[in-house]
Design a protein around this motif. Sequence first.
Motif, PDB file in Angstrom:
ATOM      1  N   GLU A 192      13.239  -1.082 -24.222  1.00 29.70           N
ATOM      2  CA  GLU A 192      13.791  -0.100 -25.157  1.00 29.70           C
ATOM      3  C   GLU A 192      14.825  -0.764 -26.068  1.00 29.70           C
ATOM      4  O   GLU A 192      14.827  -0.545 -27.274  1.00 29.70           O
ATOM      5  N   MET A 193      15.689  -1.586 -25.488  1.00 25.25           N
ATOM      6  CA  MET A 193      16.717  -2.244 -26.287  1.00 25.25           C
ATOM      7  C   MET A 193      16.083  -3.184 -27.306  1.00 25.25           C
ATOM      8  O   MET A 193      16.502  -3.227 -28.470  1.00 25.25           O
ATOM      9  N   LEU A 194      15.092  -3.925 -26.902  1.00 25.61           N
ATOM     10  CA  LEU A 194      14.424  -4.829 -27.838  1.00 25.61           C
ATOM     11  C   LEU A 194      13.795  -4.056 -28.989  1.00 25.61           C
ATOM     12  O   LEU A 194      13.847  -4.498 -30.138  1.00 25.61           O
ATOM     13  N   SER A 195      13.227  -2.916 -28.683  1.00 28.98           N
ATOM     14  CA  SER A 195      12.638  -2.082 -29.739  1.00 28.98           C
ATOM     15  C   SER A 195      13.706  -1.587 -30.705  1.00 28.98           C
ATOM     16  O   SER A 195      13.493  -1.542 -31.917  1.00 28.98           O
ATOM     17  N   LEU A 196      14.857  -1.231 -30.174  1.00 34.01           N
ATOM     18  CA  LEU A 196      15.949  -0.760 -31.033  1.00 34.01           C
ATOM     19  C   LEU A 196      16.448  -1.860 -31.965  1.00 34.01           C
ATOM     20  O   LEU A 196      16.885  -1.594 -33.076  1.00 34.01           O
ATOM     21  N   LEU A 197      16.383  -3.095 -31.501  1.00 31.51           N
ATOM     22  CA  LEU A 197      16.935  -4.217 -32.264  1.00 31.51           C
ATOM     23  C   LEU A 197      15.910  -4.941 -33.133  1.00 31.51           C
ATOM     24  O   LEU A 197      16.251  -5.931 -33.779  1.00 31.51           O
ATOM     25  N   LYS A 198      14.696  -4.441 -33.191  1.00 27.66           N
ATOM     26  CA  LYS A 198      13.646  -5.191 -33.888  1.00 27.66           C
ATOM     27  C   LYS A 198      13.941  -5.410 -35.364  1.00 27.66           C
ATOM     28  O   LYS A 198      13.533  -6.407 -35.937  1.00 27.66           O
ATOM     29  N   GLU A 199      14.670  -4.521 -36.006  1.00 26.33           N
ATOM     30  CA  GLU A 199      14.955  -4.658 -37.436  1.00 26.33           C
ATOM     31  C   GLU A 199      16.337  -5.257 -37.724  1.00 26.33           C
ATOM     32  O   GLU A 199      16.712  -5.407 -38.881  1.00 26.33           O
ATOM     33  N   VAL A 200      17.076  -5.584 -36.687  1.00 21.42           N
ATOM     34  CA  VAL A 200      18.422  -6.128 -36.875  1.00 21.42           C
ATOM     35  C   VAL A 200      18.330  -7.613 -37.201  1.00 21.42           C
ATOM     36  O   VAL A 200      17.707  -8.388 -36.475  1.00 21.42           O
ATOM     37  N   ASP A 201      18.941  -8.007 -38.291  1.00 23.60           N
ATOM     38  CA  ASP A 201      18.972  -9.397 -38.722  1.00 23.60           C
ATOM     39  C   ASP A 201      19.900 -10.177 -37.785  1.00 23.60           C
ATOM     40  O   ASP A 201      21.126 -10.069 -37.878  1.00 23.60           O
ATOM     41  N   GLN A 202      19.300 -10.961 -36.905  1.00 26.50           N
ATOM     42  CA  GLN A 202      20.080 -11.688 -35.891  1.00 26.50           C
ATOM     43  C   GLN A 202      20.882 -12.845 -36.485  1.00 26.50           C
ATOM     44  O   GLN A 202      21.781 -13.358 -35.840  1.00 26.50           O
ATOM     45  N   GLU A 203      20.575 -13.252 -37.676  1.00 26.17           N
ATOM     46  CA  GLU A 203      21.375 -14.283 -38.328  1.00 26.17           C
ATOM     47  C   GLU A 203      22.679 -13.686 -38.852  1.00 26.17           C
ATOM     48  O   GLU A 203      23.714 -14.344 -38.874  1.00 26.17           O
ATOM     49  N   ARG A 204      22.602 -12.445 -39.273  1.00 28.15           N
ATOM     50  CA  ARG A 204      23.779 -11.773 -39.839  1.00 28.15           C
ATOM     51  C   ARG A 204      24.608 -11.049 -38.777  1.00 28.15           C
ATOM     52  O   ARG A 204      25.829 -11.025 -38.842  1.00 28.15           O
ATOM     53  N   TYR A 205      23.933 -10.454 -37.816  1.00 30.88           N
ATOM     54  CA  TYR A 205      24.596  -9.678 -36.762  1.00 30.88           C
ATOM     55  C   TYR A 205      24.243 -10.279 -35.418  1.00 30.88           C
ATOM     56  O   TYR A 205      23.142 -10.105 -34.929  1.00 30.88           O
ATOM     57  N   ARG A 206      25.155 -10.974 -34.834  1.00 25.36           N
ATOM     58  CA  ARG A 206      24.899 -11.600 -33.530  1.00 25.36           C
ATOM     59  C   ARG A 206      24.902 -10.533 -32.443  1.00 25.36           C
ATOM     60  O   ARG A 206      25.854  -9.775 -32.303  1.00 25.36           O
ATOM     61  N   CYS A 207      23.848 -10.504 -31.696  1.00 28.65           N
ATOM     62  CA  CYS A 207      23.738  -9.574 -30.575  1.00 28.65           C
ATOM     63  C   CYS A 207      23.802 -10.360 -29.275  1.00 28.65           C
ATOM     64  O   CYS A 207      23.117 -11.371 -29.118  1.00 28.65           O
ATOM     65  N   ASP A 208      24.637  -9.899 -28.361  1.00 24.02           N
ATOM     66  CA  ASP A 208      24.683 -10.457 -27.026  1.00 24.02           C
ATOM     67  C   ASP A 208      24.078  -9.430 -26.084  1.00 24.02           C
ATOM     68  O   ASP A 208      24.139  -8.230 -26.339  1.00 24.02           O
ATOM     69  N   PHE A 209      23.511  -9.903 -24.994  1.00 28.00           N
ATOM     70  CA  PHE A 209      22.817  -9.044 -24.055  1.00 28.00           C
ATOM     71  C   PHE A 209      23.459  -9.154 -22.679  1.00 28.00           C
ATOM     72  O   PHE A 209      23.742 -10.263 -22.223  1.00 28.00           O
ATOM     73  N   ILE A 210      23.672  -8.024 -22.049  1.00 35.33           N
ATOM     74  CA  ILE A 210      24.276  -7.987 -20.721  1.00 35.33           C
ATOM     75  C   ILE A 210      23.247  -7.411 -19.762  1.00 35.33           C
ATOM     76  O   ILE A 210      22.702  -6.337 -20.002  1.00 35.33           O
ATOM     77  N   MET A 211      23.001  -8.144 -18.687  1.00 39.48           N
ATOM     78  CA  MET A 211      21.998  -7.744 -17.704  1.00 39.48           C
ATOM     79  C   MET A 211      22.597  -7.815 -16.305  1.00 39.48           C
ATOM     80  O   MET A 211      23.542  -8.567 -16.065  1.00 39.48           O
ATOM     81  N   ALA A 212      22.021  -7.048 -15.412  1.00 44.19           N
ATOM     82  CA  ALA A 212      22.444  -7.073 -14.019  1.00 44.19           C
ATOM     83  C   ALA A 212      21.913  -8.323 -13.321  1.00 44.19           C
ATOM     84  O   ALA A 212      20.833  -8.818 -13.655  1.00 44.19           O
ATOM     85  N   GLN A 213      22.659  -8.810 -12.339  1.00 47.04           N
ATOM     86  CA  GLN A 213      22.254 -10.004 -11.586  1.00 47.04           C
ATOM     87  C   GLN A 213      20.880  -9.838 -10.953  1.00 47.04           C
ATOM     88  O   GLN A 213      20.130 -10.796 -10.851  1.00 47.04           O
ATOM     89  N   THR A 214      20.575  -8.649 -10.518  1.00 47.52           N
ATOM     90  CA  THR A 214      19.302  -8.428  -9.826  1.00 47.52           C
ATOM     91  C   THR A 214      18.158  -8.100 -10.775  1.00 47.52           C
ATOM     92  O   THR A 214      17.043  -7.831 -10.331  1.00 47.52           O
ATOM     93  N   ASP A 215      18.408  -8.150 -12.065  1.00 44.07           N
ATOM     94  CA  ASP A 215      17.375  -7.878 -13.068  1.00 44.07           C
ATOM     95  C   ASP A 215      16.584  -9.166 -13.286  1.00 44.07           C
ATOM     96  O   ASP A 215      17.042 -10.078 -13.961  1.00 44.07           O
ATOM     97  N   SER A 216      15.402  -9.216 -12.715  1.00 45.25           N
ATOM     98  CA  SER A 216      14.613 -10.444 -12.810  1.00 45.25           C
ATOM     99  C   SER A 216      13.608 -10.413 -13.956  1.00 45.25           C
ATOM    100  O   SER A 216      12.939 -11.401 -14.219  1.00 45.25           O
ATOM    101  N   SER A 217      13.512  -9.295 -14.674  1.00 42.15           N
ATOM    102  CA  SER A 217      12.454  -9.201 -15.678  1.00 42.15           C
ATOM    103  C   SER A 217      12.933  -9.166 -17.129  1.00 42.15           C
ATOM    104  O   SER A 217      12.166  -9.532 -18.022  1.00 42.15           O
TER     105      SER A 217
END
Length: 160
Positions: free
Chosen positions: A2-27
């Motif tokens: 879902e998050m990736l879908s939300l960010l599909k149009e965000v210019d990652q060169e202009r707006y740096r996105c960091d991602f936070i995941m749980a330790q047990t999130d293996s996927s």
Amino acid sequence: MEMLSLLKEVDQERYRCDFIMAQTDSSSLKKVQATRPDLAKDLTRFHVIPRSREVGQSWSSSLLTTAQAFLACLGLVWELNPQVLLVNGPGTCFPVVAAVLLFELIAFRRVSLIFVESVCRVKSLSMSGKLIYPFADAFLVHWPELVERYAKAQYLGILF
């Protein structure tokens, strides 16, 4: 995803996105690598925190694990110094949001908090949604039924 879908149009060169995941999130990281290799090439954008609550974990024991996750998020939020926090429903987001709210108080700096409820939530909010609702600057839902029940919610259709 879902998050990736939300960010599909965000210019990652202009707006740096960091991602936070749980330790047990293996996927999640594997999904990013498979669907958005442009994001996955810089692994410094991915941060791991303790999971605040596992599925089926008792509410009483989740208080301790959520506190541990919150403490891990404090330093991370200070390091990242975010302008916007976009979260989308899993329990992992609650300690991050709590850390950002404390950051705002300590740093005297506003962080825009955008919560996107899970597409699965048609008639009621998730536990994360219920907890974050009072603090969100924008609270987005995928179903018009939720707008009728929650005045601050904004219905923009299914966002992905």
